[in-house]
Design a protein around this motif. Structure first.
Motif, mmCIF file in Angstrom:
data_model
loop_
_atom_site.group_PDB
_atom_site.id
_atom_site.type_symbol
_atom_site.label_atom_id
_atom_site.label_comp_id
_atom_site.label_asym_id
_atom_site.label_seq_id
_atom_site.Cartn_x
_atom_site.Cartn_y
_atom_site.Cartn_z
ATOM 1 N N ARG A 124 0.821 -1.213 0.000
ATOM 2 C CA ARG A 124 0.000 0.000 0.000
ATOM 3 C C ARG A 124 0.858 1.268 0.000
ATOM 4 O O ARG A 124 0.379 2.337 -0.378
ATOM 5 C CB ARG A 124 -0.938 0.013 1.209
ATOM 6 C CG ARG A 124 -2.209 -0.802 1.065
ATOM 7 C CD ARG A 124 -3.123 -0.275 -0.035
ATOM 8 N NE ARG A 124 -3.648 1.044 0.233
ATOM 9 C CZ ARG A 124 -4.837 1.285 0.763
ATOM 10 N NH1 ARG A 124 -5.632 0.275 1.083
ATOM 11 N NH2 ARG A 124 -5.245 2.517 0.951
ATOM 12 N N THR A 125 2.095 1.173 0.440
ATOM 13 C CA THR A 125 2.954 2.363 0.453
ATOM 14 C C THR A 125 3.570 2.647 -0.909
ATOM 15 O O THR A 125 4.200 3.691 -1.102
ATOM 16 C CB THR A 125 4.101 2.214 1.483
ATOM 17 O OG1 THR A 125 5.059 1.253 1.014
ATOM 18 C CG2 THR A 125 3.577 1.787 2.833
ATOM 19 N N SER A 126 3.423 1.735 -1.858
ATOM 20 C CA SER A 126 4.124 1.844 -3.141
ATOM 21 C C SER A 126 3.465 2.820 -4.104
ATOM 22 O O SER A 126 4.092 3.255 -5.078
ATOM 23 C CB SER A 126 4.195 0.470 -3.807
ATOM 24 O OG SER A 126 2.904 0.041 -4.233
ATOM 25 N N GLY A 127 2.175 3.128 -3.884
ATOM 26 C CA GLY A 127 1.440 3.936 -4.855
ATOM 27 C C GLY A 127 0.976 3.144 -6.049
ATOM 28 O O GLY A 127 0.618 3.715 -7.087
ATOM 29 N N LEU A 128 0.940 1.824 -5.921
ATOM 30 C CA LEU A 128 0.590 0.951 -7.049
ATOM 31 C C LEU A 128 -0.679 0.145 -6.808
ATOM 32 O O LEU A 128 -1.076 -0.644 -7.665
ATOM 33 C CB LEU A 128 1.753 -0.010 -7.335
ATOM 34 C CG LEU A 128 3.080 0.656 -7.717
ATOM 35 C CD1 LEU A 128 4.198 -0.374 -7.772
ATOM 36 C CD2 LEU A 128 2.958 1.390 -9.043
ATOM 37 N N LEU A 129 -1.311 0.326 -5.646
ATOM 38 C CA LEU A 129 -2.521 -0.428 -5.328
ATOM 39 C C LEU A 129 -3.753 0.468 -5.434
ATOM 40 O O LEU A 129 -3.702 1.663 -5.123
ATOM 41 C CB LEU A 129 -2.439 -1.012 -3.912
ATOM 42 C CG LEU A 129 -1.967 -2.471 -3.801
ATOM 43 C CD1 LEU A 129 -0.581 -2.628 -4.391
ATOM 44 C CD2 LEU A 129 -1.996 -2.929 -2.364
ATOM 45 N N SER A 130 -4.841 -0.129 -5.847
ATOM 46 C CA SER A 130 -6.106 0.590 -5.937
ATOM 47 C C SER A 130 -6.703 0.767 -4.543
ATOM 48 O O SER A 130 -6.806 -0.201 -3.778
ATOM 49 C CB SER A 130 -7.088 -0.187 -6.825
ATOM 50 O OG SER A 130 -8.407 0.298 -6.670
ATOM 51 N N PRO B 119 7.222 -4.579 -16.795
ATOM 52 C CA PRO B 119 6.234 -5.593 -17.193
ATOM 53 C C PRO B 119 5.220 -5.833 -16.071
ATOM 54 O O PRO B 119 5.600 -5.931 -14.901
ATOM 55 C CB PRO B 119 7.092 -6.838 -17.436
ATOM 56 C CG PRO B 119 8.485 -6.339 -17.650
ATOM 57 C CD PRO B 119 8.611 -5.102 -16.828
ATOM 58 N N GLU B 120 3.968 -5.953 -16.421
ATOM 59 C CA GLU B 120 2.930 -6.127 -15.411
ATOM 60 C C GLU B 120 3.129 -7.401 -14.599
ATOM 61 O O GLU B 120 2.816 -7.445 -13.398
ATOM 62 C CB GLU B 120 1.560 -6.145 -16.103
ATOM 63 C CG GLU B 120 0.395 -6.121 -15.147
ATOM 64 C CD GLU B 120 -0.933 -5.974 -15.868
ATOM 65 O OE1 GLU B 120 -1.844 -6.800 -15.600
ATOM 66 O OE2 GLU B 120 -1.056 -5.050 -16.696
ATOM 67 N N LEU C 103 0.432 0.506 -12.641
ATOM 68 C CA LEU C 103 1.541 -0.335 -13.088
ATOM 69 C C LEU C 103 2.046 0.132 -14.445
ATOM 70 O O LEU C 103 3.255 0.080 -14.719
ATOM 71 C CB LEU C 103 1.101 -1.794 -13.171
ATOM 72 C CG LEU C 103 0.630 -2.454 -11.873
ATOM 73 C CD1 LEU C 103 0.341 -3.938 -12.102
ATOM 74 C CD2 LEU C 103 1.620 -2.270 -10.746
ATOM 75 N N ALA C 104 1.146 0.613 -15.284
ATOM 76 C CA ALA C 104 1.555 1.094 -16.603
ATOM 77 C C ALA C 104 2.463 2.316 -16.487
ATOM 78 O O ALA C 104 3.357 2.515 -17.333
ATOM 79 C CB ALA C 104 0.327 1.413 -17.444
#
Length: 467
Positions: A158-164, A181-182, A175-176
């Motif tokens: 959750r700290t990564s900025g990559l989760l909804s 790569p996904e 992720l894009a």
């Protein structure tokens, strides 16, 4: 840390402490993964010498990550969240893109966030980016080392900025943005998940018998919040290198205007939301200690620094810790001089007091905003982490905020880590049961506010933090 359950209460014993895994490359601050894992292995050897353990769990700081290739080898030496590439990645995005990121993920728009580091790294290393087979946060890397299982623990991710923020899973649009790569972003696991057993290689190397490796609340803030267990009229304050000011949001929803007020929504155990604001923290005092030692040839202890601050001139100016000068200051005294020339830079106590009062002012502003956002009064502060061992910091925060500070335990993250492990082992029926009983024996010190209020105001108005 060795955690033992005695009569329903968890007792912690330090087995091994180590440094040397932070380093500096020509382009900025980085991590020495080999040194980190050597320290972990030494801790396992100490655990074996203490009689062995039933389980092992790793928590750690957020946002920092590694990228592995198909063979499980590092693609590049990991840089820390203080590396300038984060600011470069953030600055390269448009206002509409940043608005989309904030709305989708609920994060604080700070240059420390993994997403912004990945954006810049992939642009400058396109060939390596195409080879990325696995993205892991640092505590996930330790769990992989322990168990051989590559998984991303949810509170840390959750700290990564990559989760909804809506689904709790990887956000494909985010992720894009990364240019990776996904498929490099693997399975997410919840706190309390048993990943497997300690690897046979580590069993042999450390003479530690088979133990279960548990994915705990791997973000140290989430583990600390689990331990501190703030009530409805309390906030939690995790005081380490960073200071995290926050409150638990049971339904995991983001209050309106929270991000505009400098807060983000992070993950807690059992899907709980943590409304958090990240502030510069105790690394300022560590930097001051190191700079003072280089100048004088004598390294003061942290109690020495706190005592000097307590004796310092109360009318001296304070700093605002959010000044970008302090993000990665090579010489903290020079950073303080540039930030506030009026300070007496030959007086350790005055410099330290400027930091203490500045930190307390930032915390107070954050608590007041947190009250507005949650619509409930904050009467007490549950303070954990290394700052709980600093009575000057605790008193200064109590006096500045007008709220009682309940300080302890110092090892709040380790205690929350242990709670998750014991729950996974079946010793507690749930995380809430662990919260209710596990830390009953912890030493909690009360610092009620006095009528004193610091007279100095921070010298520069960085309202939105160092971004």
């Amino acid at each position: 840390m060795l955690a033992q359950l005695e009569g329903g209460t968890i007792r912690l014993t330090e087995l091994h402490r180590f440094t040397g895994y932070q380093t500096r490359l020509a382009d900025g601050p980085a991590l020495d993964v080999s040194a980190l894992l050597r320290g972990i292995d030494a801790g396992l050897e100490a655990a074996a010498a203490a009689g062995g353990v039933d389980s092992i769990g790793a928590d750690g700081w957020g946002v920092d990550f590694v990228l592995l290739d198909e063979r499980g080898m590092l693609l590049d030496q990991p840089r820390t969240h203080r590396h300038p590439r984060g600011q470069h990645g953030l600055a390269a995005l448009t206002a509409s893109e940043l608005e989309r990121i904030a709305e989708s993920t609920g994060i604080q728009l700070l240059p420390i966030v993994s997403l912004f580091h990945l954006c810049d790294w992939a642009k400058t290393h396109p060939e390596l980016a195409r080879k990325a087979a696995r993205f892991l946060m640092i505590a996930d890397l330790v769990a992989l080392h322990l168990s051989g299982v590559a998984a991303c623990e949810w509170t840390l991710a959750r700290t990564s900025g990559l989760l909804s923020a809506k689904t709790g899973g990887w956000d494909r649009a985010m992720l894009a943005f990364t240019g990776l790569p996904e498929q490099a972003f693997g399975p997410l696991v919840a706190p309390g998940t048993v990943l497997g057993q300690l690897s046979p290689a580590l069993q042999s190397r450390t003479e530690l018998s088979a133990a279960r490796v548990v994915a705990v609340a791997a973000h140290d803030t989430a583990s600390a919040a689990l331990c501190l267990a703030p009530a409805e009229d309390e906030a939690f304050l995790v005081c380490g290198s960073w200071i995290l000011v926050g409150a638990e949001i049971a339904d995991g929803s983001m209050p309106l205007d929270a991000q505009q007020q400098g807060f983000g929504l992070e993950g807690g155990v059992e899907g709980r939301g943590l409304l958090v604001r990240s502030l510069q923290g105790m690394h300022l005092l560590r930097g001051l200690r190191d700079a003072w030692a280089r100048r004088t040839g004598t390294e003061p202890s942290f109690p020495d620094i706190a005592e000097a601050a307590d004796r310092a001139n109360p009318a001296a100016p304070a700093i605002n810790p959010s000044d970008p000068l302090f993000v990665d200051a090579v010489d903290m005294i020079e950073a303080l001089r540039a930030h506030c020339p009026k300070l007496n830079h030959d007086d350790l106590g005055e410099l330290a007091r400027a930091v203490y009062v500045g930190l307390a002012a930032e915390v107070t502003i954050s608590l007041d905003r947190l009250e507005e956002l949650t619509g409930r009064p904050i009467r007490r502060i549950r303070l954990g982490g290394g700052g709980a061992d600093d009575p000057v910091l605790c008193r200064t925060i109590a006096n500045a905020s007008g709220r009682e500070v309940l300080a302890g335990p110092v090892e709040a993250s380790a205690m929350g880590n242990a709670m998750a492990q014991f729950t996974a082992l079946g010793a507690f029926a749930s995380m809430r049961a662990a919260q209710a009983r596990g830390s009953a024996g912890c030493d909690i010190r009360s610092y009620p506010p006095s009528t004193f209020r610091p007279t100095a105001e921070p010298s520069m108005p960085y309202e939105k933090g160092f971004s």
